[in-house]
Design an enzyme around this catalytic site. Sequence first.
Site, PDB file in Angstrom:
ATOM      1  CB  ILE A 239     -44.449 -43.503-143.856  1.00 43.96           C
ATOM      2  CG1 ILE A 239     -44.708 -44.272-145.154  1.00 43.96           C
ATOM      3  CG2 ILE A 239     -44.492 -41.993-144.100  1.00 43.96           C
ATOM      4  CD1 ILE A 239     -43.786 -43.943-146.302  1.00 43.96           C
ATOM      5  CE  LYS A 240     -38.201 -38.293-138.766  1.00 45.68           C
ATOM      6  NZ  LYS A 240     -36.835 -37.760-138.723  1.00 45.68           N
ATOM      7  CD  GLN A 241     -44.905 -36.223-143.460  1.00 44.49           C
ATOM      8  OE1 GLN A 241     -44.166 -35.269-143.162  1.00 44.49           O
ATOM      9  NE2 GLN A 241     -45.024 -36.677-144.714  1.00 44.49           N
TER      10      GLN A 241
END
Length: 353
Positions: A239-241
Amino acid sequence: MKTYEHIVELLGDKASYYLDHVSEKITKDELQLPEKNVVDKVFVPSDRNTRVLGSLSKLYDHGNLAETGYLSILPVDQGIEHSAAFSFYKNPDYFDPENIIKLAVEAGCNGVASTFGGLGLYARKYAHKIPFVVKINHNQLLTYPAQYDQTLFGTVKEAWNMGATAVGATIYFGSEESNRQLREISEAFAEAHSLGMATILWCYTRNEAFKTDKEDYHSSADLTSQANHLGVTIQADIIKQKLPTTNYGFKNIGFGKYDDAMYETLTTEHPIDLCRLQVANCYMGKIGLINSGGGSKGESDLTEAIITAIVNKRAGGSGLILGRKAFQRPFKEGVELLHAVQGVYLEKKITIA
């Protein structure tokens, strides 16, 4: 790479604030922490096929952070998302996508994330030298008035044909088109897994109502964390956040499900605790959280990148996906900045909070 003493000096009077904090709401003992055998621990028991396991291992075992469980990925799709002239005028060399790949190689990144066109143009030369992450959808910037929607720019099979290790995609959670994007990317990720590629999801929030006259909640811990939870639900492997900068989005905007007790139970105002909530929503760290590095502001970039890396690492995250701070400066300086960030993850004195 910066030594621990250099990092302490860089942080100045904020050193203790970032380096000595202990998270007491969601403790480190509850998390799956990044480690050498993270693919074996998390994904071998899963439904991912053996080729996906190989792709994840290729990504985690490449570059300066190989076999640490941490990731340093160079993402450059701003030529579409922010316009090429605006993105590359500070360093026009990057109009040529080969220089993007060269920067990732020279800096010892785990992988390079970019567009179909840019990576495809040099696939035969580099796809076997550094893991390719093909970004399959984008928000193009020429619609007027501006429209914020992620559109597919190619197929998963095209990414597979060029030798990509993974595909990346963005969903604008909270936007009018989010349900369509959710369906599209869920199907794309299933296809990518069937072909043996890993999946990375940019879990961004996007809605005009999320920005009030008092606060911009697009990067609030509760909203971004829920976006993460939706992302892992469609089987994103990473996940990129954005790093959280505030909290209480559900409560202060007045929507969704919330309770004062959930904020008090799960987090505090400390940035490491806010990021810890993001990690928890990635199945307690079993799906790696990589935070983005943000825009380039010039002289403060190094300090900001180091702080982001410290917050991510101490929260239990799995690394940084940092682009503009690196490529919007001379090549050598970009390499040095990426090395400095990697140094945070290699520094054993910087521990999980």
